[in-house]
Design a protein around this motif. Structure first.
Motif, mmCIF file in Angstrom:
data_model
loop_
_atom_site.group_PDB
_atom_site.id
_atom_site.type_symbol
_atom_site.label_atom_id
_atom_site.label_comp_id
_atom_site.label_asym_id
_atom_site.label_seq_id
_atom_site.Cartn_x
_atom_site.Cartn_y
_atom_site.Cartn_z
ATOM 1 N N ASN A 1 7.788 -13.769 4.717
ATOM 2 C CA ASN A 1 7.138 -13.388 3.480
ATOM 3 C C ASN A 1 6.518 -11.991 3.617
ATOM 4 O O ASN A 1 6.423 -11.446 4.708
ATOM 5 C CB ASN A 1 6.142 -14.445 2.994
ATOM 6 N N LEU A 2 6.092 -11.445 2.520
ATOM 7 C CA LEU A 2 5.623 -10.059 2.473
ATOM 8 C C LEU A 2 4.426 -9.818 3.387
ATOM 9 O O LEU A 2 4.290 -8.732 3.951
ATOM 10 C CB LEU A 2 5.278 -9.699 1.024
ATOM 11 N N THR A 3 3.572 -10.812 3.570
ATOM 12 C CA THR A 3 2.385 -10.627 4.415
ATOM 13 C C THR A 3 2.739 -10.423 5.886
ATOM 14 O O THR A 3 1.932 -9.913 6.646
ATOM 15 C CB THR A 3 1.416 -11.826 4.296
ATOM 16 N N GLN A 4 3.943 -10.789 6.287
ATOM 17 C CA GLN A 4 4.365 -10.651 7.678
ATOM 18 C C GLN A 4 4.994 -9.291 7.969
ATOM 19 O O GLN A 4 5.228 -8.956 9.126
ATOM 20 C CB GLN A 4 5.351 -11.761 8.031
ATOM 21 N N LEU A 5 5.240 -8.517 6.941
ATOM 22 C CA LEU A 5 5.830 -7.189 7.114
ATOM 23 C C LEU A 5 4.785 -6.246 7.711
ATOM 24 O O LEU A 5 3.632 -6.248 7.285
ATOM 25 C CB LEU A 5 6.292 -6.667 5.747
ATOM 26 N N MET A 6 5.166 -5.469 8.694
ATOM 27 C CA MET A 6 4.223 -4.576 9.356
ATOM 28 C C MET A 6 4.205 -3.210 8.673
ATOM 29 O O MET A 6 5.175 -2.810 8.042
ATOM 30 C CB MET A 6 4.599 -4.440 10.832
ATOM 31 N N THR A 7 3.089 -2.523 8.818
ATOM 32 C CA THR A 7 2.932 -1.188 8.246
ATOM 33 C C THR A 7 4.075 -0.291 8.719
ATOM 34 O O THR A 7 4.396 -0.246 9.897
ATOM 35 C CB THR A 7 1.574 -0.584 8.661
ATOM 36 N N GLY A 8 4.709 0.396 7.772
ATOM 37 C CA GLY A 8 5.804 1.301 8.088
ATOM 38 C C GLY A 8 7.187 0.676 7.979
ATOM 39 O O GLY A 8 8.181 1.386 7.952
ATOM 40 N N GLN A 9 7.274 -0.645 7.919
ATOM 41 C CA GLN A 9 8.574 -1.314 7.819
ATOM 42 C C GLN A 9 9.092 -1.271 6.380
ATOM 43 O O GLN A 9 8.322 -1.325 5.422
ATOM 44 C CB GLN A 9 8.490 -2.774 8.251
ATOM 45 N N SER A 10 10.404 -1.189 6.262
ATOM 46 C CA SER A 10 11.073 -1.260 4.967
ATOM 47 C C SER A 10 11.797 -2.589 4.871
ATOM 48 O O SER A 10 12.256 -3.127 5.875
ATOM 49 C CB SER A 10 12.080 -0.123 4.821
ATOM 50 N N ALA A 11 11.890 -3.100 3.649
ATOM 51 C CA ALA A 11 12.530 -4.395 3.446
ATOM 52 C C ALA A 11 13.084 -4.487 2.035
ATOM 53 O O ALA A 11 12.823 -3.631 1.194
ATOM 54 C CB ALA A 11 11.533 -5.511 3.690
ATOM 55 N N MET A 12 13.860 -5.543 1.804
ATOM 56 C CA MET A 12 14.383 -5.832 0.474
ATOM 57 C C MET A 12 13.885 -7.215 0.073
ATOM 58 O O MET A 12 13.884 -8.143 0.876
ATOM 59 C CB MET A 12 15.913 -5.815 0.460
ATOM 60 N N ILE A 13 13.465 -7.337 -1.184
ATOM 61 C CA ILE A 13 13.012 -8.625 -1.688
ATOM 62 C C ILE A 13 14.233 -9.512 -1.899
ATOM 63 O O ILE A 13 15.186 -9.116 -2.561
ATOM 64 C CB ILE A 13 12.236 -8.452 -3.006
ATOM 65 N N VAL A 14 14.197 -10.705 -1.301
ATOM 66 C CA VAL A 14 15.329 -11.624 -1.408
ATOM 67 C C VAL A 14 15.006 -12.873 -2.237
ATOM 68 O O VAL A 14 15.918 -13.555 -2.705
ATOM 69 C CB VAL A 14 15.869 -12.048 -0.011
ATOM 70 N N LYS A 15 13.715 -13.172 -2.416
ATOM 71 C CA LYS A 15 13.333 -14.364 -3.182
ATOM 72 C C LYS A 15 11.876 -14.245 -3.606
ATOM 73 O O LYS A 15 11.049 -13.755 -2.847
ATOM 74 C CB LYS A 15 13.529 -15.606 -2.313
ATOM 75 N N ILE A 16 11.598 -14.711 -4.819
ATOM 76 C CA ILE A 16 10.222 -14.763 -5.303
ATOM 77 C C ILE A 16 9.966 -16.170 -5.824
ATOM 78 O O ILE A 16 10.660 -16.639 -6.722
ATOM 79 C CB ILE A 16 9.967 -13.726 -6.421
ATOM 80 N N ASP A 17 8.988 -16.856 -5.232
ATOM 81 C CA ASP A 17 8.621 -18.205 -5.651
ATOM 82 C C ASP A 17 7.403 -18.133 -6.567
ATOM 83 O O ASP A 17 6.573 -17.252 -6.432
ATOM 84 C CB ASP A 17 8.260 -19.075 -4.439
ATOM 85 N N GLY A 18 7.304 -19.114 -7.458
ATOM 86 C CA GLY A 18 6.114 -19.192 -8.286
ATOM 87 C C GLY A 18 6.416 -19.692 -9.679
ATOM 88 O O GLY A 18 7.579 -19.857 -10.060
ATOM 89 N N ASP A 19 5.352 -19.917 -10.433
ATOM 90 C CA ASP A 19 5.529 -20.385 -11.805
ATOM 91 C C ASP A 19 5.917 -19.222 -12.721
ATOM 92 O O ASP A 19 5.965 -18.069 -12.303
ATOM 93 C CB ASP A 19 4.266 -21.092 -12.305
ATOM 94 N N ARG A 20 6.190 -19.536 -13.955
ATOM 95 C CA ARG A 20 6.676 -18.550 -14.918
ATOM 96 C C ARG A 20 5.689 -17.390 -15.107
ATOM 97 O O ARG A 20 6.088 -16.238 -15.187
ATOM 98 C CB ARG A 20 6.945 -19.233 -16.252
ATOM 99 N N ARG A 21 4.407 -17.712 -15.151
ATOM 100 C CA ARG A 21 3.388 -16.669 -15.347
ATOM 101 C C ARG A 21 3.365 -15.699 -14.164
ATOM 102 O O ARG A 21 3.306 -14.482 -14.338
ATOM 103 C CB ARG A 21 2.021 -17.333 -15.517
#
Length: 74
Positions: free
Chosen positions: A2-22
């Motif tokens: 998840n995004l909180t595990q990404l370290m400063t300076g790292q680049s990534a691509m979003i592969v999934k977003i969980d959550g309700d409609r709002r």
């Protein structure tokens, strides 16, 4: 990972977003969606995350960030 595990300076691509409609509506309205490339600018414990994506700096609290799953770019 998840995004909180990404370290400063790292680049990534979003592969999934969980959550309700709002939550999904809010996240996509600020420009974050599946396939979006991001860079972690700041990830300091107990502080909001600061990321760069779609030519914009975005601050997200840690609770929101746990629902965003990313794949680190090599």
């Amino acid at each position: 990972m998840n995004l909180t595990q990404l370290m400063t300076g790292q680049s990534a691509m979003i592969v999934k977003i969980d959550g309700d409609r709002r939550y999904l509506s809010r996240i996509t309205s600020i420009g974050l969606n599946v396939g979006c490339k991001i860079e972690m600018l700041q990830n300091v414990k107990k502080k909001p995350l600061l990321i760069y994506g779609r030519d914009t700096m975005i601050a997200l609290n840690r609770k929101e960030s746990e629902n965003i799953h990313v794949e680190v770019e090599k």
